[in-house]
Scaffold this motif. Structure first.
Motif, PDB file in Angstrom:
ATOM      1  N   ALA A  58      26.747  78.958  33.611  1.00  0.00           N
ATOM      2  CA  ALA A  58      26.011  77.627  34.755  1.00  0.00           C
ATOM      3  C   ALA A  58      24.044  78.454  34.732  1.00  0.00           C
ATOM      4  N   GLY A  59      24.278  80.242  34.191  1.00  0.00           N
ATOM      5  CA  GLY A  59      22.368  79.724  34.306  1.00  0.00           C
ATOM      6  C   GLY A  59      22.216  80.903  34.599  1.00  0.00           C
ATOM      7  N   PHE A  60      22.982  81.649  35.443  1.00  0.00           N
ATOM      8  CA  PHE A  60      22.714  82.823  36.327  1.00  0.00           C
ATOM      9  C   PHE A  60      22.969  84.028  35.443  1.00  0.00           C
ATOM     10  N   THR A  61      22.561  85.296  35.736  1.00  0.00           N
ATOM     11  CA  THR A  61      22.673  86.662  34.816  1.00  0.00           C
ATOM     12  C   THR A  61      23.341  87.685  36.282  1.00  0.00           C
ATOM     13  N   VAL A  62      24.447  88.547  35.714  1.00  0.00           N
ATOM     14  CA  VAL A  62      25.554  89.000  36.287  1.00  0.00           C
ATOM     15  C   VAL A  62      25.103  90.026  37.018  1.00  0.00           C
ATOM     16  N   SER A  63      24.977  90.529  37.906  1.00  0.00           N
ATOM     17  CA  SER A  63      24.604  91.752  38.152  1.00  0.00           C
ATOM     18  C   SER A  63      25.773  92.615  38.863  1.00  0.00           C
ATOM     19  N   VAL A  64      26.572  92.209  38.923  1.00  0.00           N
ATOM     20  CA  VAL A  64      27.407  92.672  39.861  1.00  0.00           C
ATOM     21  C   VAL A  64      29.086  91.943  39.974  1.00  0.00           C
ATOM     22  N   CYS A  65      30.391  91.960  39.680  1.00  0.00           N
ATOM     23  CA  CYS A  65      31.356  91.417  39.676  1.00  0.00           C
ATOM     24  C   CYS A  65      32.233  91.937  39.424  1.00  0.00           C
ATOM     25  N   ARG A  66      33.114  92.541  40.644  1.00  0.00           N
ATOM     26  CA  ARG A  66      34.255  93.452  40.582  1.00  0.00           C
ATOM     27  C   ARG A  66      34.803  93.291  42.192  1.00  0.00           C
ATOM     28  N   ASP A  67      36.465  94.313  41.315  1.00  0.00           N
ATOM     29  CA  ASP A  67      37.163  94.171  43.008  1.00  0.00           C
ATOM     30  C   ASP A  67      37.014  94.665  43.693  1.00  0.00           C
ATOM     31  N   LEU A  68      37.256  94.160  44.815  1.00  0.00           N
ATOM     32  CA  LEU A  68      36.897  95.462  45.728  1.00  0.00           C
ATOM     33  C   LEU A  68      37.406  96.414  46.305  1.00  0.00           C
ATOM     34  N   ALA A  69      39.122  96.365  45.970  1.00  0.00           N
ATOM     35  CA  ALA A  69      39.399  97.913  45.166  1.00  0.00           C
ATOM     36  C   ALA A  69      39.159  99.121  44.951  1.00  0.00           C
ATOM     37  N   GLU A  70      37.598  98.902  43.793  1.00  0.00           N
ATOM     38  CA  GLU A  70      36.891  99.690  43.505  1.00  0.00           C
ATOM     39  C   GLU A  70      35.930 100.441  44.786  1.00  0.00           C
ATOM     40  N   VAL A  71      35.921  99.607  45.895  1.00  0.00           N
ATOM     41  CA  VAL A  71      34.058  99.886  46.256  1.00  0.00           C
ATOM     42  C   VAL A  71      36.157 100.984  47.686  1.00  0.00           C
ATOM     43  N   GLY A  72      36.844 100.299  47.919  1.00  0.00           N
ATOM     44  CA  GLY A  72      37.765 101.014  48.864  1.00  0.00           C
ATOM     45  C   GLY A  72      39.460 100.830  49.082  1.00  0.00           C
ATOM     46  N   ASN A  73      39.739 100.636  50.193  1.00  0.00           N
ATOM     47  CA  ASN A  73      41.237 100.815  49.551  1.00  0.00           C
ATOM     48  C   ASN A  73      41.336  99.217  50.412  1.00  0.00           C
ATOM     49  N   MET A  74      42.473  98.514  50.012  1.00  0.00           N
ATOM     50  CA  MET A  74      42.323  96.951  50.200  1.00  0.00           C
ATOM     51  C   MET A  74      43.762  96.941  50.795  1.00  0.00           C
ATOM     52  N   GLU A  75      44.576  97.762  50.336  1.00  0.00           N
ATOM     53  CA  GLU A  75      45.978  98.167  50.782  1.00  0.00           C
ATOM     54  C   GLU A  75      46.025  97.581  53.187  1.00  0.00           C
ATOM     55  N   PRO A  76      45.155  98.410  53.870  1.00  0.00           N
ATOM     56  CA  PRO A  76      45.516  97.509  54.757  1.00  0.00           C
ATOM     57  C   PRO A  76      45.336  95.977  55.232  1.00  0.00           C
ATOM     58  N   ASN A  77      44.594  95.607  54.471  1.00  0.00           N
ATOM     59  CA  ASN A  77      44.180  94.247  54.086  1.00  0.00           C
ATOM     60  C   ASN A  77      45.779  93.492  53.916  1.00  0.00           C
ATOM     61  N   TRP A  78      46.645  94.009  53.174  1.00  0.00           N
ATOM     62  CA  TRP A  78      47.614  93.462  52.320  1.00  0.00           C
ATOM     63  C   TRP A  78      49.433  93.582  53.469  1.00  0.00           C
ATOM     64  N   ARG A  79      48.762  94.845  54.351  1.00  0.00           N
ATOM     65  CA  ARG A  79      49.441  95.713  55.277  1.00  0.00           C
ATOM     66  C   ARG A  79      49.837  94.420  56.945  1.00  0.00           C
ATOM     67  N   LEU A  80      47.681  94.038  56.510  1.00  0.00           N
ATOM     68  CA  LEU A  80      47.488  92.893  57.657  1.00  0.00           C
ATOM     69  C   LEU A  80      48.902  91.216  57.951  1.00  0.00           C
ATOM     70  N   PHE A  81      48.169  91.398  56.098  1.00  0.00           N
ATOM     71  CA  PHE A  81      49.229  89.647  56.196  1.00  0.00           C
ATOM     72  C   PHE A  81      50.678  89.749  56.120  1.00  0.00           C
ATOM     73  N   GLU A  82      51.300  90.834  55.938  1.00  0.00           N
ATOM     74  CA  GLU A  82      53.044  91.491  56.258  1.00  0.00           C
ATOM     75  C   GLU A  82      52.955  91.254  57.769  1.00  0.00           C
ATOM     76  N   GLU A  83      51.800  92.097  58.884  1.00  0.00           N
ATOM     77  CA  GLU A  83      52.669  91.799  59.901  1.00  0.00           C
ATOM     78  C   GLU A  83      52.266  90.383  61.037  1.00  0.00           C
ATOM     79  N   ALA A  84      51.184  89.980  60.311  1.00  0.00           N
ATOM     80  CA  ALA A  84      51.205  88.651  61.062  1.00  0.00           C
ATOM     81  C   ALA A  84      51.826  87.950  60.488  1.00  0.00           C
ATOM     82  N   GLY A  85      53.173  88.431  59.269  1.00  0.00           N
ATOM     83  CA  GLY A  85      54.548  87.315  58.934  1.00  0.00           C
ATOM     84  C   GLY A  85      55.397  87.840  59.877  1.00  0.00           C
TER      85      GLY A  85
END
Length: 174
Positions: A58-85
C-alpha cells in the motif's frame, strides 16, 4: 473542514490488532486460528509478515511490526479469557455457547503462541495532503486523508473516530 495532514516526514499509521503467528501451516491455521475466527465473527486473521507485506504494498514504510509478547508477558490476557469462560455456566445454548467457545478458542491459541496481538507503525510519505472531516452520526466524524503525491497515489486512507475516546482495547503486559 480542511487541515494539513502530513509533515515532510509523512503520515503515520499505527495500530494494534489480533494476528496469527508467522510460519503456520494450513493445518495449524485450521486447528488454532479457524475456531477463533468462527467464534469471533472474523473472516480471517493475517500473520505479522502478511501485515508487514500488505502495508508495504500500500506504499507504507514499516518501522515496527511485532508481537506484543516481545514487549511483555501476554499470559495474563489469555488467563482473562479463561476466567471469563468460567463465568458462563453449563448448559450453554445460543449466544452463551458462542461466547464460551470464543473465550476457550482465544485462550487456547494465545497460550500456544499461535494467536498473537500485534502492533505496528508505518509511514506513508513524505508527502503533502489534506484531512477532510465530515460528520457521520452524532459526535462521530469521518476523516479522509488525501495524499496526491504519496507512493501509491490515489490511495484513500479513511478513519472513523469518536468525539470522546473511541473504542479502545487495553492489553496488560507484565
Amino acid at each position: 473542514m480542511r487541515s494539513p495532514a502530513f509533515s515532510s516526514r509523512g503520515a503515520v499509521f499505527a495500530g494494534c490488532d489480533w494476528l496469527c503467528a508467522d510460519g503456520m501451516t494450513e493445518a495449524e491455521y485450521t486447528e488454532w486460528i479457524e475456531p477463533l475466527c468462527v467464534y469471533s465473527a472474523l473472516p480471517s486473521v493475517l500473520s505479522l509478515s502478511e501485515l508487514r507485506q500488505s502495508l508495504a504494498v500500500a506504499g507504507f514504510t514499516v518501522s515496527v511490526c511485532r508481537d506484543l509478547a516481545e514487549v511483555g508477558n501476554m499470559e495474563p490476557n489469555w488467563r482473562l479469557f479463561e476466567e471469563a469462560g468460567t463465568t458462563i455456566p453449563a448448559p450453554r445454548s445460543g449466544t452463551y455457547e458462542l461466547l464460551w467457545q470464543h473465550t476457550v478458542s482465544t485462550a487456547r491459541a494465545g497460550h500456544a503462541g499461535k494467536f498473537v496481538v500485534g502492533t505496528w507503525s508505518a509511514v506513508l510519505g513524505p508527502c503533502r495532503g489534506t484531512v477532510v472531516r465530515r460528520p457521520v452520526r452524532g459526535r462521530r466524524s469521518r476523516a479522509e486523508v488525501r495524499a496526491p503525491d504519496a507512493p501509491g497515489a490515489g490511495l484513500r486512507v479513511a478513519a472513523v473516530g469518536s468525539g470522546i475516546a473511541g473504542l479502545t482495547t487495553a492489553f496488560r503486559l507484565q
